[in-house]
Design a protein around this motif. Structure first.
Motif, PDB file in Angstrom:
ATOM      1  N   MET A 174       0.811  -1.220   0.000  1.00 30.10           N
ATOM      2  CA  MET A 174       0.000   0.000   0.000  1.00 30.10           C
ATOM      3  C   MET A 174       0.849   1.277   0.000  1.00 30.10           C
ATOM      4  O   MET A 174       0.554   2.227  -0.731  1.00 30.10           O
ATOM      5  CB  MET A 174      -0.945  -0.001   1.203  1.00 30.10           C
ATOM      6  CG  MET A 174      -1.961  -1.131   1.203  1.00 30.10           C
ATOM      7  SD  MET A 174      -2.955  -1.144  -0.320  1.00 30.10           S
ATOM      8  CE  MET A 174      -4.257  -2.291   0.130  1.00 30.10           C
ATOM      9  N   THR A 181      -3.699   6.156   3.689  1.00 25.45           N
ATOM     10  CA  THR A 181      -4.963   6.032   2.963  1.00 25.45           C
ATOM     11  C   THR A 181      -5.567   4.646   3.158  1.00 25.45           C
ATOM     12  O   THR A 181      -6.775   4.498   3.396  1.00 25.45           O
ATOM     13  CB  THR A 181      -4.744   6.298   1.464  1.00 25.45           C
ATOM     14  OG1 THR A 181      -4.155   7.594   1.294  1.00 25.45           O
ATOM     15  CG2 THR A 181      -6.056   6.238   0.701  1.00 25.45           C
ATOM     16  N   SER A 182      -4.728   3.619   3.083  1.00 21.12           N
ATOM     17  CA  SER A 182      -5.205   2.251   3.282  1.00 21.12           C
ATOM     18  C   SER A 182      -5.791   2.080   4.681  1.00 21.12           C
ATOM     19  O   SER A 182      -6.872   1.497   4.852  1.00 21.12           O
ATOM     20  CB  SER A 182      -4.057   1.263   3.072  1.00 21.12           C
ATOM     21  OG  SER A 182      -4.463  -0.054   3.360  1.00 21.12           O
ATOM     22  N   LEU A 203      -9.237   3.706   4.981  1.00 26.95           N
ATOM     23  CA  LEU A 203     -10.312   2.939   4.347  1.00 26.95           C
ATOM     24  C   LEU A 203     -10.587   1.639   5.098  1.00 26.95           C
ATOM     25  O   LEU A 203     -11.711   1.121   5.070  1.00 26.95           O
ATOM     26  CB  LEU A 203      -9.952   2.666   2.889  1.00 26.95           C
ATOM     27  CG  LEU A 203      -9.907   3.935   2.020  1.00 26.95           C
ATOM     28  CD1 LEU A 203      -9.296   3.648   0.658  1.00 26.95           C
ATOM     29  CD2 LEU A 203     -11.305   4.527   1.858  1.00 26.95           C
ATOM     30  N   GLU A 204      -9.584   1.119   5.782  1.00 25.52           N
ATOM     31  CA  GLU A 204      -9.803  -0.034   6.666  1.00 25.52           C
ATOM     32  C   GLU A 204     -10.703   0.364   7.833  1.00 25.52           C
ATOM     33  O   GLU A 204     -11.628  -0.368   8.211  1.00 25.52           O
ATOM     34  CB  GLU A 204      -8.462  -0.550   7.175  1.00 25.52           C
ATOM     35  CG  GLU A 204      -8.551  -1.766   8.082  1.00 25.52           C
ATOM     36  CD  GLU A 204      -7.198  -2.191   8.632  1.00 25.52           C
ATOM     37  OE1 GLU A 204      -7.158  -2.690   9.773  1.00 25.52           O
ATOM     38  OE2 GLU A 204      -6.178  -2.015   7.927  1.00 25.52           O
ATOM     39  N   TYR A 223     -12.298  -5.348  -2.215  1.00 24.34           N
ATOM     40  CA  TYR A 223     -12.120  -4.090  -1.481  1.00 24.34           C
ATOM     41  C   TYR A 223     -10.648  -3.691  -1.453  1.00 24.34           C
ATOM     42  O   TYR A 223     -10.312  -2.505  -1.597  1.00 24.34           O
ATOM     43  CB  TYR A 223     -12.662  -4.242  -0.061  1.00 24.34           C
ATOM     44  CG  TYR A 223     -12.764  -2.930   0.699  1.00 24.34           C
ATOM     45  CD1 TYR A 223     -13.639  -1.935   0.283  1.00 24.34           C
ATOM     46  CD2 TYR A 223     -11.990  -2.695   1.833  1.00 24.34           C
ATOM     47  CE1 TYR A 223     -13.742  -0.733   0.976  1.00 24.34           C
ATOM     48  CE2 TYR A 223     -12.083  -1.506   2.534  1.00 24.34           C
ATOM     49  CZ  TYR A 223     -12.960  -0.525   2.101  1.00 24.34           C
ATOM     50  OH  TYR A 223     -13.053   0.666   2.786  1.00 24.34           O
ATOM     51  N   GLU A 270      -9.895  -2.015  -4.621  1.00 24.50           N
ATOM     52  CA  GLU A 270     -10.443  -0.656  -4.683  1.00 24.50           C
ATOM     53  C   GLU A 270      -9.608   0.297  -3.832  1.00 24.50           C
ATOM     54  O   GLU A 270      -9.379   1.451  -4.212  1.00 24.50           O
ATOM     55  CB  GLU A 270     -11.902  -0.637  -4.222  1.00 24.50           C
ATOM     56  CG  GLU A 270     -12.542   0.737  -4.404  1.00 24.50           C
ATOM     57  CD  GLU A 270     -14.045   0.739  -4.204  1.00 24.50           C
ATOM     58  OE1 GLU A 270     -14.693   1.735  -4.589  1.00 24.50           O
ATOM     59  OE2 GLU A 270     -14.582  -0.252  -3.662  1.00 24.50           O
ATOM     60  N   VAL A 271      -9.146  -0.177  -2.681  1.00 26.06           N
ATOM     61  CA  VAL A 271      -8.267   0.642  -1.841  1.00 26.06           C
ATOM     62  C   VAL A 271      -7.005   1.011  -2.614  1.00 26.06           C
ATOM     63  O   VAL A 271      -6.561   2.171  -2.597  1.00 26.06           O
ATOM     64  CB  VAL A 271      -7.908  -0.113  -0.544  1.00 26.06           C
ATOM     65  CG1 VAL A 271      -6.780   0.603   0.205  1.00 26.06           C
ATOM     66  CG2 VAL A 271      -9.130  -0.242   0.358  1.00 26.06           C
ATOM     67  N   GLN A 272      -6.421   0.060  -3.302  1.00 27.95           N
ATOM     68  CA  GLN A 272      -5.210   0.332  -4.079  1.00 27.95           C
ATOM     69  C   GLN A 272      -5.467   1.381  -5.161  1.00 27.95           C
ATOM     70  O   GLN A 272      -4.632   2.265  -5.391  1.00 27.95           O
ATOM     71  CB  GLN A 272      -4.695  -0.967  -4.704  1.00 27.95           C
ATOM     72  CG  GLN A 272      -4.138  -1.950  -3.688  1.00 27.95           C
ATOM     73  CD  GLN A 272      -3.783  -3.293  -4.288  1.00 27.95           C
ATOM     74  OE1 GLN A 272      -4.424  -3.753  -5.241  1.00 27.95           O
ATOM     75  NE2 GLN A 272      -2.763  -3.944  -3.743  1.00 27.95           N
ATOM     76  N   PRO A 294     -16.121   4.509  -0.824  1.00 25.40           N
ATOM     77  CA  PRO A 294     -15.813   3.439  -1.782  1.00 25.40           C
ATOM     78  C   PRO A 294     -17.092   2.834  -2.360  1.00 25.40           C
ATOM     79  O   PRO A 294     -18.055   2.559  -1.632  1.00 25.40           O
ATOM     80  CB  PRO A 294     -15.056   2.411  -0.932  1.00 25.40           C
ATOM     81  CG  PRO A 294     -14.507   3.190   0.214  1.00 25.40           C
ATOM     82  CD  PRO A 294     -15.515   4.252   0.497  1.00 25.40           C
TER      83      PRO A 294
END
Length: 710
Positions: free
Chosen positions: A363, A556-557, A560-561, A592, A595-597, A661
């Motif tokens: 990430m 950012t990862s 979103l987690e 997911y 999408e995070v990436q 997301p």
């Protein structure tokens, strides 16, 4: 009998937390009661970190320099560290306090009156001593009349600062494993800490002391354990602890510019004789902070506390130095204690608990690669022809993923084992093998080097290079290789190494005839290059992107987690976000992660383009623009939060649909997300998304008022 039992229970609880306090001699002499000695011990810790002793010299320097200039700010930070002399050592502070047990009793009486008295049952007597309770002004007058000199007054007045800053504490709860205090940070002098903190937690246990600092109500950052080789190292670490914690949280604040969380950071400093108790200290730190976040549910075990803050608080934490293996415990413990936010309490947890490991999915590196690739795209460079140096080897998170995702011609790699060099390009297949196996360059098959290549390990001495140069000491060669004028480097990507490995003095080795010998630098490792050195390199023509912009992918990862953890109910979270015992990830989890990436790439690309554009338009250094963008986004975000835009329901829903997301929206639905996610967190998403997109598109020179003209 009930009074005696309750008093005894509280004293035992305090003794468990601090079995050996600094005022035991006064207790043995009958000068202080047990609770007063432990209160004094806690105040002694507080005073060590917050005694304002910089004086007029520092104030004069601040007025002479521009604190908004990042280079000046770094100079001020270094000078502040030097001005914090040994005048007020911990021993000297303790000596002063020990002279005034009666003052400690009076100060404790005021503390207990605020945080205990009135919350106990009618049949239980107050734990305060038979000293009359004085107000703050009376305490100030009493201290002035009692002490002998200015130093003593400074120390004893710091007790008052401690009392006045405590908003809530578990000091008087019947069961606890460490003492925790939620502090109002307004006592911090703005001249020393120009960016105001939102909240401070102070934790004191028998193994350690710890802080947790955050710049916003909704903030996220790591928690680290700091170890010391000896007592001298501990003294240095203790003096620097709060300022370094503040600086790291502030860096995280800049890094988090386009996500809802502000910056935070936690640090646990182990006592000199407790260097092997990191896990225990961490567990006590977490449990005692949870004491101040959860309402009591078991009378007589977890008693009510006096909450002068009066608002719900949720902390979001993550792993850092020496805590990576402990975050699963913290998550499970929050769950056992009934915390409704247990799923989002810690990021970096294992996939079985819904975590998204940064290293496994690269990430942070994904973000770094967007900056490296952006340079190649703008300058129309063919990556395979670009010669690359990297610190941080194939055994680490950033180093291994950088190797796996990159496509340049590696000419040198530096890691803990030593230095690997090949002017003709390090063998790609062998390098990939090391990265996949996560091993150091000491495992590299040197038969795959060209005739001009070499490897020098740190333990080697008097080694001869292909150029006939003799390396006297492998360790020194490794530590300084990144400063050598090899002529082999076009792009440098630090993925590991000590902070300040390049400073204003050493960066001159990378400049010849006014020109930087390295054309491009993307700072993957935090604080690898000092700000003044960055500016000097940019003046010499280096295209440089700093850490707070380049390596924000991990932040950012994690954000979103957290969002997924808050959005799912417990059953949905376990079904869709937790990897089963068989190691198979749910289909939603896999999608997911992808999408995070993509969102990491998008955020990095937007900021890269904004910095590149503004540098071309204004000539302002890119390392300065990174901070300028962050300040502009944070300022606009704050203005938006104070406006009524949030209450415009069609706009609110439209922004949330764009910001959230797509997979979460499809799986859970906007209505359920709004119902489950705390309102303060949704507001933070709303503000940060609008502010970052506006600043990235229109730049920092556009007035924020222009936002409302769109």
């Amino acid at each position: 009998m009930n009074q005696l039992s309750s008093r005894l229970g509280r004293n035992i609880s305090l003794l468990y937390c601090i079995p050996q306090n600094k005022f035991q001699n006064l207790f043995a002499a009958g000068r202080l009661r047990l609770q007063e000695t432990i209160y004094g011990h806690c105040a002694w810790v507080f005073v060590q970190h917050f005694l304002n002793r910089l004086g007029s010299e520092y104030a004069s320097l601040v007025s002479a320099l521009d604190s908004n200039n990042s280079a000046h700010a770094e100079i001020l930070s270094n000078v502040k560290r030097r001005l914090r002399t040994e005048t007020f050592t911990s021993a000297y502070i303790l000596e002063i306090m020990g002279q005034y047990p009666d003052l400690i009793r009076s100060l404790y009486s005021s503390f207990a009156e605020t945080h205990f008295h009135g919350r106990i049952s009618s049949e239980e007597s107050s734990p305060t001593t038979p000293v009359g309770v004085l107000g703050d002004k009376s305490l100030k007058d009493l201290i002035s009349r009692t002490v002998n000199n200015e130093h003593e007054q400074l120390v004893m007045d710091a007790f008052r600062t401690f009392n006045n800053s405590v908003l809530k504490t578990n000091f008087f709860t019947l069961t606890k494993v460490a003492l925790s205090f939620r502090l109002d940070p307004s006592f911090l002098p703005a001249i020393e800490y120009p960016q105001p903190l939102f909240g401070i937690f102070l934790v004191i246990s028998s193994e350690a002391r710890g802080f947790h600092l955050r710049f916003r109500d909704i903030s996220r950052g790591g928690v680290r354990i700091v170890k010391s080789r000896n007592r001298d190292a501990f003294s240095i670490n203790a003096r620097r602890m709060f300022d370094e914690n503040y600086g790291l949280a502030n860096t995280q604040q800049t890094k988090n510019k386009d996500i809802p969380e502000g910056g935070s950071m936690g640090a646990i400093l182990l006592d000199p004789q407790q260097q092997d108790k990191g896990s225990v200290a961490f567990e006590k730190y977490i449990d005692s902070i949870i004491d101040l976040l959860l309402p009591p549910v078991t009378p007589g075990i977890k008693d009510p506390i006096v909450d002068l803050y009066g608002k719900q608080e949720i902390l979001f934490m993550g792993p850092d130095d020496n805590t990576t293996e402990l975050v699963d415990w913290a998550t499970e413990h929050a769950r056992k204690r009934g915390a409704p936010w247990w799923k989002s309490f810690f990021t970096g947890k294992s996939p079985k608990l819904g975590g998204i490991p940064h290293d496994h999915y690269g990430m942070t590196t994904i973000s770094i690669r967007e900056y490296v690739s952006g340079i190649y795209r703008k300058l129309k460079l063919e990556p395979a022809t670009v010669r690359k140096m990297q610190t941080g080897g194939p055994d680490g998170d950033l180093g291994s993923n950088e190797i796996l995702l990159s496509n340049e011609k590696y000419t040198s790699i530096v890691d803990s084992a030593g230095v690997l060099v090949d002017p003709n390009g390090i063998n790609r297949e062998e390098l990939l093998r090391l990265a996949k196996e996560r091993v150091m360059i000491s495992e590299f098959d040197i038969s795959k080097l060209s005739k001009d290549g070499y490897r020098i390990l740190v333990e080697e001495t008097d080694a001869t290079l292909p150029t006939a140069e003799v390396v006297a000491n492998g360790m020194t060669f490794r530590n300084t290789f990144h400063l050598r004028r090899t002529g082999l480097t076009d792009v440098f990507v630090p993925c590991g190494g000590r902070p300040e490995s390049i400073d204003l003095l050493s960066c001159s080795k990378l400049i010849e005839n006014g020109k930087s010998l390295i054309r491009y630098i993307v700072e993957g490792a935090d604080l690898f290059i000092t700000q003044d050195a960055k500016l000097r390199l940019e003046q010499a023509g280096c295209i440089l992107f700093k850490d707070a912009s380049a390596n924000k992918g991990g932040a950012t990862s994690s954000s979103l987690e957290v969002l997924a953890s808050l959005s799912f109910d417990d059953a949905g979270f376990l079904k869709h976000m937790c990897v089963g015992k068989d190691g198979v990830a749910p289909a939603f989890y896999k999608a997911y992660v992808k999408e995070v990436q993509e969102m990491i790439k998008c955020n990095a690309r937007l900021e890269f383009e904004a910095i590149w554009r503004e540098n071309a338009q204004t000539g302002v250094a890119r390392s300065v623009l990174s901070e300028t963008l962050g300040i502009a986004i944070t300022k606009l975000d704050g203005e938006l939060r104070n406006m009524g835009l949030w209450y415009n329901e069609p706009l609110r829903r439209s922004v949330l649909r764009d910001a959230l997301p797509k997979l979460l929206l499809d799986k859970i639905g906007l209505e359920s997300i709004i119902d489950r996610v705390p309102d303060s967190y949704l507001r933070a998403i709303f503000g940060s998304y609008l502010a970052s997109r506006f600043v990235y598109e229109f730049g920092t020179l556009t007035s924020p008022s222009a936002f409302f003209d769109l």
